[in-house]
Write a protein that holds these residues in place. Structure first.
Motif, PDB file in Angstrom:
ATOM      1  N   VAL A 129      45.580  36.900  28.309  1.00 49.86           N
ATOM      2  CA  VAL A 129      44.428  36.084  28.678  1.00 49.86           C
ATOM      3  C   VAL A 129      43.303  37.036  29.074  1.00 49.86           C
ATOM      4  CG1 VAL A 129      43.533  34.309  30.234  1.00 49.86           C
ATOM      5  CG2 VAL A 129      45.915  34.219  29.480  1.00 49.86           C
ATOM      6  N   VAL A 130      42.153  36.910  28.381  1.00 55.78           N
ATOM      7  CA  VAL A 130      41.030  37.824  28.563  1.00 55.78           C
ATOM      8  C   VAL A 130      39.798  37.042  28.996  1.00 55.78           C
ATOM      9  CG1 VAL A 130      39.532  39.500  27.405  1.00 55.78           C
ATOM     10  CG2 VAL A 130      41.952  39.351  26.787  1.00 55.78           C
ATOM     11  N   TRP A 131      39.131  37.544  30.036  1.00 56.90           N
ATOM     12  CA  TRP A 131      37.844  36.978  30.465  1.00 56.90           C
ATOM     13  C   TRP A 131      36.744  37.795  29.820  1.00 56.90           C
ATOM     14  CZ3 TRP A 131      33.939  39.362  33.379  1.00 56.90           C
ATOM     15  CH2 TRP A 131      32.892  38.511  33.771  1.00 56.90           C
ATOM     16  N   GLN A 132      35.781  37.114  29.191  1.00 54.27           N
ATOM     17  CA  GLN A 132      34.632  37.777  28.568  1.00 54.27           C
ATOM     18  C   GLN A 132      33.386  37.489  29.379  1.00 54.27           C
ATOM     19  OE1 GLN A 132      34.859  36.007  24.637  1.00 54.27           O
ATOM     20  NE2 GLN A 132      35.869  37.838  23.848  1.00 54.27           N
ATOM     21  N   ASP A 133      32.685  38.556  29.757  1.00 53.02           N
ATOM     22  CA  ASP A 133      31.466  38.434  30.539  1.00 53.02           C
ATOM     23  C   ASP A 133      30.413  37.693  29.715  1.00 53.02           C
ATOM     24  OD1 ASP A 133      29.225  38.702  32.091  1.00 53.02           O
ATOM     25  OD2 ASP A 133      29.262  40.883  32.181  1.00 53.02           O
ATOM     26  N   PRO A 134      29.916  36.545  30.197  1.00 56.23           N
ATOM     27  CA  PRO A 134      28.919  35.793  29.426  1.00 56.23           C
ATOM     28  C   PRO A 134      27.568  36.500  29.329  1.00 56.23           C
ATOM     29  CG  PRO A 134      29.239  34.782  31.571  1.00 56.23           C
ATOM     30  CD  PRO A 134      30.251  35.878  31.453  1.00 56.23           C
ATOM     31  N   ARG A 135      27.312  37.488  30.199  1.00 60.26           N
ATOM     32  CA  ARG A 135      26.029  38.196  30.197  1.00 60.26           C
ATOM     33  C   ARG A 135      26.102  39.576  29.558  1.00 60.26           C
ATOM     34  NH1 ARG A 135      24.510  37.950  36.328  1.00 60.26           N
ATOM     35  NH2 ARG A 135      26.747  38.088  36.512  1.00 60.26           N
ATOM     36  N   GLY A 136      27.240  39.919  29.023  1.00 63.88           N
ATOM     37  CA  GLY A 136      27.368  41.261  28.469  1.00 63.88           C
ATOM     38  C   GLY A 136      28.507  41.338  27.476  1.00 63.88           C
ATOM     39  N   SER A 137      28.952  42.548  27.252  1.00 67.11           N
ATOM     40  CA  SER A 137      30.009  42.751  26.268  1.00 67.11           C
ATOM     41  C   SER A 137      31.298  43.259  26.907  1.00 67.11           C
ATOM     42  CB  SER A 137      29.530  43.742  25.201  1.00 67.11           C
ATOM     43  OG  SER A 137      29.219  44.979  25.820  1.00 67.11           O
ATOM     44  N   THR A 138      31.437  43.105  28.210  1.00 69.17           N
ATOM     45  CA  THR A 138      32.642  43.583  28.873  1.00 69.17           C
ATOM     46  C   THR A 138      33.712  42.504  28.893  1.00 69.17           C
ATOM     47  OG1 THR A 138      31.826  42.925  31.048  1.00 69.17           O
ATOM     48  CG2 THR A 138      31.361  45.176  30.337  1.00 69.17           C
ATOM     49  N   GLU A 139      34.948  42.958  28.977  1.00 69.26           N
ATOM     50  CA  GLU A 139      36.094  42.065  29.040  1.00 69.26           C
ATOM     51  C   GLU A 139      37.041  42.555  30.121  1.00 69.26           C
ATOM     52  OE1 GLU A 139      37.946  42.112  25.192  1.00 69.26           O
ATOM     53  OE2 GLU A 139      36.511  40.678  24.369  1.00 69.26           O
ATOM     54  N   SER A 140      37.802  41.619  30.682  1.00 72.53           N
ATOM     55  CA  SER A 140      38.824  41.960  31.660  1.00 72.53           C
ATOM     56  C   SER A 140      40.074  41.146  31.372  1.00 72.53           C
ATOM     57  CB  SER A 140      38.365  41.640  33.092  1.00 72.53           C
ATOM     58  OG  SER A 140      37.248  42.424  33.435  1.00 72.53           O
ATOM     59  N   VAL A 141      41.225  41.819  31.413  1.00 77.77           N
ATOM     60  CA  VAL A 141      42.497  41.129  31.204  1.00 77.77           C
ATOM     61  C   VAL A 141      42.882  40.441  32.511  1.00 77.77           C
ATOM     62  CG1 VAL A 141      44.945  41.430  30.688  1.00 77.77           C
ATOM     63  CG2 VAL A 141      43.221  42.750  29.419  1.00 77.77           C
ATOM     64  N   LEU A 142      43.138  39.129  32.424  1.00 79.75           N
ATOM     65  CA  LEU A 142      43.518  38.356  33.610  1.00 79.75           C
ATOM     66  C   LEU A 142      45.017  38.186  33.725  1.00 79.75           C
ATOM     67  CD1 LEU A 142      40.805  35.547  33.517  1.00 79.75           C
ATOM     68  CD2 LEU A 142      40.766  37.683  34.788  1.00 79.75           C
ATOM     69  N   GLY A 143      45.722  38.226  32.607  1.00 81.31           N
ATOM     70  CA  GLY A 143      47.170  38.055  32.653  1.00 81.31           C
ATOM     71  C   GLY A 143      47.797  38.289  31.290  1.00 81.31           C
ATOM     72  N   THR A 144      49.082  38.645  31.317  1.00 83.48           N
ATOM     73  CA  THR A 144      49.843  38.879  30.095  1.00 83.48           C
ATOM     74  C   THR A 144      51.191  38.196  30.224  1.00 83.48           C
ATOM     75  OG1 THR A 144      48.770  41.016  29.809  1.00 83.48           O
ATOM     76  CG2 THR A 144      50.778  40.671  28.586  1.00 83.48           C
ATOM     77  N   PHE A 145      51.664  37.605  29.122  1.00 80.53           N
ATOM     78  CA  PHE A 145      52.933  36.890  29.096  1.00 80.53           C
ATOM     79  C   PHE A 145      53.753  37.363  27.917  1.00 80.53           C
ATOM     80  CE2 PHE A 145      55.334  33.126  27.508  1.00 80.53           C
ATOM     81  CZ  PHE A 145      56.251  33.035  28.550  1.00 80.53           C
ATOM     82  N   ARG A 146      55.040  37.612  28.170  1.00 81.45           N
ATOM     83  CA  ARG A 146      55.993  37.954  27.118  1.00 81.45           C
ATOM     84  C   ARG A 146      57.105  36.921  27.159  1.00 81.45           C
ATOM     85  NH1 ARG A 146      55.150  43.263  25.316  1.00 81.45           N
ATOM     86  NH2 ARG A 146      53.824  44.474  26.705  1.00 81.45           N
TER      87      ARG A 146
END
Length: 147
Positions: A129-146
């Motif tokens: 699950v990735v959050w994308q900054d609406p004002r830029g081009s940065t992303e942050s991972v919020l969680g991972t599931f296996r």
């Protein structure tokens, strides 16, 4: 005559010496202004930048959805998630969206692709699950599931 030459040399030498303190003062003033600007920007976090990623706790589970197994995303706590800012990716590079417009604490949702198909636990090895900054081009991972 010797005295005249010395007084002439002192007079011409004093003009050259006066430039040095003026240049030095201007340089010190310029450096001070630049340092104050940089320090103020860093300390006050002023300037053009990206928004901070939402602070959120997520968990995943596999649920039965009308006979099919699907991966559910649980919002355990923290800031609400806006679906437009969230992208769910698989290791194959497929992207899914949240099935709801907004996800708040205590809610669950499934992730669906463009055709409306949900992620099944047998379809993927990893979901991110990735959050994308609406004002830029940065992303942050919020969680991972296996699964």
């Amino acid at each position: 005559m010797t005295q005249r030459r010395r007084s002439d040399e002192r007079a011409s030498g004093s003009d050259d010496r006066a430039v040095s303190p003026v240049v030095g003062t201007a340089l010190l003033l310029g450096i001070t202004v630049i340092l104050a600007t940089v320090i103020g920007t860093v300390v006050l976090d002023v300037g053009v930048g990206s928004a901070d990623a939402p602070q959120v706790t997520l968990s995943f589970s596999v649920a039965d959805d009308g006979g099919d197994q699907v991966v559910e995303l649980h919002h355990e706590g923290g800031e609400p998630l806006v679906a437009e800012e969230i992208v769910v990716r698989t290791e194959q590079g497929d992207e899914y969206d949240l099935s709801s417009d907004r996800l708040v604490t205590g809610e669950r949702t499934v992730m669906v692709n463009d055709t409306g198909d949900a992620i099944g636990p047998d379809d993927v090895e990893r979901v991110t699950v990735v959050w994308q900054d609406p004002r830029g081009s940065t992303e942050s991972v919020l969680g991972t599931f296996r699964p």
